[in-house]
Design an enzyme around this catalytic site. Sequence first.
Site, PDB file in Angstrom:
ATOM      1  N   GLY A   1      37.103 -51.455   0.596  1.00 19.05           N
ATOM      2  CA  GLY A   1      36.248 -52.551   0.132  1.00 19.05           C
ATOM      3  C   GLY A   1      35.364 -53.189   1.190  1.00 19.05           C
ATOM      4  N   SER A   2      34.976 -52.433   2.206  1.00 19.38           N
ATOM      5  CA  SER A   2      34.091 -53.052   3.200  1.00 19.38           C
ATOM      6  C   SER A   2      32.708 -53.328   2.594  1.00 19.38           C
ATOM      7  CB  SER A   2      33.972 -52.191   4.457  1.00 19.38           C
ATOM      8  OG  SER A   2      33.231 -51.033   4.223  1.00 19.38           O
ATOM      9  N   ASN A   3      32.294 -52.485   1.647  1.00 19.94           N
ATOM     10  CA  ASN A   3      31.008 -52.758   0.973  1.00 19.94           C
ATOM     11  C   ASN A   3      31.117 -53.962   0.047  1.00 19.94           C
ATOM     12  OD1 ASN A   3      28.714 -50.754   1.586  1.00 19.94           O
ATOM     13  ND2 ASN A   3      30.556 -49.482   1.521  1.00 19.94           N
TER      14      ASN A   3
ATOM     15  N   MET B   1      36.369 -44.434  -6.902  1.00 22.01           N
ATOM     16  CA  MET B   1      36.587 -42.996  -6.810  1.00 22.01           C
ATOM     17  C   MET B   1      36.725 -42.286  -8.160  1.00 22.01           C
ATOM     18  SD  MET B   1      36.198 -42.669  -3.668  1.00 22.01           S
ATOM     19  CE  MET B   1      36.685 -40.975  -3.306  1.00 22.01           C
ATOM     20  N   ARG B   2      36.108 -42.846  -9.187  1.00 23.42           N
ATOM     21  CA  ARG B   2      36.168 -42.204 -10.499  1.00 23.42           C
ATOM     22  C   ARG B   2      34.756 -41.943 -11.012  1.00 23.42           C
ATOM     23  NH1 ARG B   2      41.327 -42.837 -11.902  1.00 23.42           N
ATOM     24  NH2 ARG B   2      40.978 -41.800 -13.877  1.00 23.42           N
TER      25      ARG B   2
ATOM     26  N   ASN C   1      25.290 -47.193  -7.169  1.00 23.97           N
ATOM     27  CA  ASN C   1      26.351 -46.620  -6.341  1.00 23.97           C
ATOM     28  C   ASN C   1      25.825 -46.465  -4.922  1.00 23.97           C
ATOM     29  OD1 ASN C   1      28.862 -45.359  -5.727  1.00 23.97           O
ATOM     30  ND2 ASN C   1      27.850 -43.362  -5.781  1.00 23.97           N
TER      31      ASN C   1
ATOM     32  N   HIS D   1      26.302 -44.180  -1.398  1.00 22.64           N
ATOM     33  CA  HIS D   1      26.841 -42.879  -0.977  1.00 22.64           C
ATOM     34  C   HIS D   1      26.538 -42.663   0.505  1.00 22.64           C
ATOM     35  CE1 HIS D   1      28.234 -38.799  -1.504  1.00 22.64           C
ATOM     36  NE2 HIS D   1      27.216 -38.413  -0.771  1.00 22.64           N
TER      37      HIS D   1
HETATM   38  C1  GRF Z   1      31.526 -45.876   1.441  1.00 19.25           C
HETATM   39  O1  GRF Z   1      31.262 -45.017   2.504  1.00 19.25           O
HETATM   40  C2  GRF Z   1      30.651 -45.545   0.259  1.00 19.25           C
HETATM   41  O2  GRF Z   1      29.423 -45.017   0.641  1.00 19.25           O
HETATM   42  C3  GRF Z   1      31.450 -44.502  -0.475  1.00 19.25           C
HETATM   43  O3  GRF Z   1      32.784 -44.896  -0.316  1.00 19.25           O
HETATM   44  C4  GRF Z   1      32.926 -45.654   0.878  1.00 19.25           C
HETATM   45  C5  GRF Z   1      33.603 -46.930   0.508  1.00 19.25           C
HETATM   46  O4  GRF Z   1      33.946 -47.703   1.625  1.00 19.25           O
HETATM   47  N1  GRF Z   1      31.033 -44.411  -1.857  1.00 19.25           N
HETATM   48  P1  GRF Z   1      34.452 -49.195   1.425  1.00 19.25           P
HETATM   49  O5  GRF Z   1      35.645 -49.132   0.477  1.00 19.25           O
HETATM   50  O6  GRF Z   1      33.331 -49.994   0.843  1.00 19.25           O
HETATM   51  O7  GRF Z   1      34.847 -49.654   2.781  1.00 19.25           O
END
Ligand code: GRF
Length: 203
Positions: free
Chosen positions: A15-17, A93-94, A110, A112
């Site tokens: 969940g860093s994003n 992841m789904r 999304n 990526h």
């Molecule tokens: C990120 O690298 C994103 O691009 C990919 O999954 C990763 C998730 O990282 N879809 P986080 O859980 O947000 O740290």
Amino acid sequence: MGRPLPIAVFASGFGSNLQAILNAVKQRRLRARVVLVHSDRAGAVALARARRAGVETLPLDPKSFKSRREYESRLLQELSRRGVRLVALAGYMRILSPFFVRRFRGWILNIHPALLPAFPGARAIHDALEHGAKVTGVTVHLVDEGIDTGPIVLQEAVAIREGEAAASLEKRIHRVEHQLYPKAIQFALDGRLRIAGRRVRVR
Ligand code: GRF
């Protein structure tokens, strides 16, 4: 300007994003309200981040539903109850089925960790290194029925250093992600995306 629009974040992992989105909202770099964080994994660190920020969480185990349709119906119900305008997938992841995508078309983003269409899938950073690519990067795209195939909203390149380790590249990619994602979400919420087929123009 009206009230900040309600958004939801789906995350399966660290969940860093999600954190970058929450920080951007707090610092008013992103005009939105995160009203719900869903995870398909009860132990996801993302859920703890949401709770710490005082955001409502919705952990749901897809396996506890009769079918994917039922799981997604429940999600749609929860989103509509809160008036959610945009869903940001952040390490979710789904694969969302056409049933879900149709209901939110143009409003699911999304992120990526590669320059799509290069290196789609769950191991993009590793794949880029293995392939010997000299440049990779980050893509924010709209979600369609495919896997990492939707129209591209924003991209930023990251040069791969000679002999670079995966951990180092990952760190640099994440840093770019954390800047790019809130920006893309803001463009979408501001109605600045003009979508024509595969092409997205940011007005
Ligand atoms: C990120 O690298 C994103 O691009 C990919 O999954 C990763 C998730 O990282 N879809 P986080 O859980 O947000 O740290």
